[in-house]
Scaffold this active site. Structure first.
Site, PDB file in Angstrom:
ATOM      1  CD  GLN B  52      -3.013  -0.946   2.283  1.00  0.00           C
ATOM      2  OE1 GLN B  52      -2.714  -1.513   3.329  1.00  0.00           O
ATOM      3  NE2 GLN B  52      -4.128  -0.249   2.139  1.00  0.00           N
ATOM      4  CG  HIS B 139      -8.357  -5.761   4.373  1.00  0.00           C
ATOM      5  ND1 HIS B 139      -9.521  -5.233   3.858  1.00  0.00           N
ATOM      6  CD2 HIS B 139      -7.362  -4.894   4.018  1.00  0.00           C
ATOM      7  CE1 HIS B 139      -9.238  -4.105   3.210  1.00  0.00           C
ATOM      8  NE2 HIS B 139      -7.937  -3.867   3.302  1.00  0.00           N
ATOM      9  CG  HIS B 143      -3.672  -4.895   0.783  1.00  0.00           C
ATOM     10  ND1 HIS B 143      -4.148  -4.205  -0.296  1.00  0.00           N
ATOM     11  CD2 HIS B 143      -4.373  -4.444   1.858  1.00  0.00           C
ATOM     12  CE1 HIS B 143      -5.097  -3.355   0.097  1.00  0.00           C
ATOM     13  NE2 HIS B 143      -5.263  -3.487   1.404  1.00  0.00           N
TER      14      HIS B 143
HETATM   15 ZN   LIG Z   1      -6.636  -2.431   2.470  1.00  0.00          ZN
END
Ligand SMILES: [Zn+2]
Lengths: 183, 163
Positions: B52, B139, B143
């Site tokens: 991210q 979650h 990623h």
């Molecule tokens: Zn996320």
């Protein structure tokens, strides 16, 4: 100049309605910014937020809508919304909650609960209600609400007001925050 | 320490498969510290994965301790090269993502998981958890494989009634 509008349609559900409506939008070069559609006992309802690159294009919509109404037997509404209204909508800071109601059906349940929520400044964002076990002696009423509760609201006050009302209406009410994962 | 830029979808890094971490050095630990600071810079954020921030390595952080309702809570955890070995049960909860702002959706996840991996020094660790924390692990795990929660959304809101 860009222009925005809200289009709604209701009517008997038939396969191909969404394709027909979106086809018209596509032909006119109109963008679909958001939509929500649902079915209830064979009845279809849709709400669409549209944006038009040019305001002139929007004027062509009415003619197309009339045609769709005839072809599909739907009832449409079409209304321009000033672009500023979408952008400047003051969003009070709030948290999502769910409210579930289960009980023996009687008149006034929805009304009494929604009046209380309005008094408590709680906004309803989604409503689903059903009668289950219809035809049986005692039909059961269920209601699932999604709520936006302002952060400044007093959660325990809402909780206790709902409990009082649940006792009075003789239904079970569950009011709980939606724990939103964020990552 | 520094707050890193968070990549927003459709940034292609969010669709990449991350590489296994092989060097457990100071560079890795410094990055993890920055990642931690980045996570805490977002109110309510309880997890973040390396990709991210554009770093395509198999590392994520989870910290659900600031959510008072999270029953299972191991505090701040950094997991490197994680593998979910067991999954059990299924439940739906509302998820959002730093990389997909302004949208939340209902996602179905395993209720209980057993996950193994390494810490920032390369030592093996194993975690057994449930509920909200298990959602967080799953979650963030996604990623690392270029999966975002939008791929798994069942419904944007209430969808209790079969239509
Ligand atoms: Zn996320």
């Amino acid at each position: 100049m860009e222009a925005k509008a809200v289009l709604t349609a209701v009517g008997k559900d038939q396969t191909g309605i969404v394709a027909a409506v979106s086809g018209v939008l596509y032909e006119l070069g109109c963008n679909l910014e958001g939509s929500s559609m649902t079915l209830l006992q064979g009845e279809f309802a849709i709400i669409l937020i549209l944006s038009f690159p040019e305001r002139d294009v929007m004027k062509k919509m009415q003619g197309r809508i009339n045609k769709l109404e005839k072809e599909w037997g739907l009832l449409f509404s079409f209304r321009e919304v000033p672009v500023e209204d979408f952008e400047s909508t003051p969003k009070t800071e709030s948290n999502p909650y769910t409210l579930n109601v289960v009980g023996v059906d009687h008149s006034g349940i929805v009304h009494r609960i929604t009046v209380l929520l309005a008094d408590l400044k709680v906004n309803i964002t989604n409503v689903n209600t059903r009668l289950i076990g219809e035809g049986r002696q005692v039909p059961v009423y269920v209601m699932f609400l999604e709520l936006d509760v302002p952060v400044i609201a007093d959660e325990s006050e809402i909780q206790s007001e709902l409990r009082k009302l649940a006792d009075e209406l003789r239904v079970d009410i569950t009011f709980a925050p939606v724990d939103v994962f964020k990552g | 320490m520094a707050v890193l830029d968070v990549r927003i979808y459709p940034d292609p890094v969010l669709r990449s498969i991350c590489a296994t971490v092989t060097e457990f050095d100071n560079r890795l630990r410094t990055f993890a510290q920055n990642l931690e600071e980045t996570m805490y810079s977002f109110p309510g954020c309880v997890g973040i994965a390396a990709p991210q921030t554009g770093e395509l390595i198999r590392l994520f952080l989870v910290d659900v301790s600031r959510r008072k309702k999270a029953k299972f809570n191991h505090g701040l955890m950094a997991l490197v090269n994680p593998v979910i070995l067991e999954k059990e049960g299924e439940s739906v909860s509302r998820e959002g993502c730093l990389s997909v702002p302004e949208f939340t959706g209902n996602v179905s996840r395993a209720t209980r998981i057993f996950i193994e991996g390494q810490d920032l020094n390369g030592e093996p660790i194993a975690v057994q958890t449930e509920g909200f924390e298990a959602v967080a692990f799953q979650h963030e795990m996604d990623h690392l494989d270029g999966i975002i929660f939008l791929d798994r959304v069942r419904s944007s809101g209430t969808d209790i009634f079969r239509r």
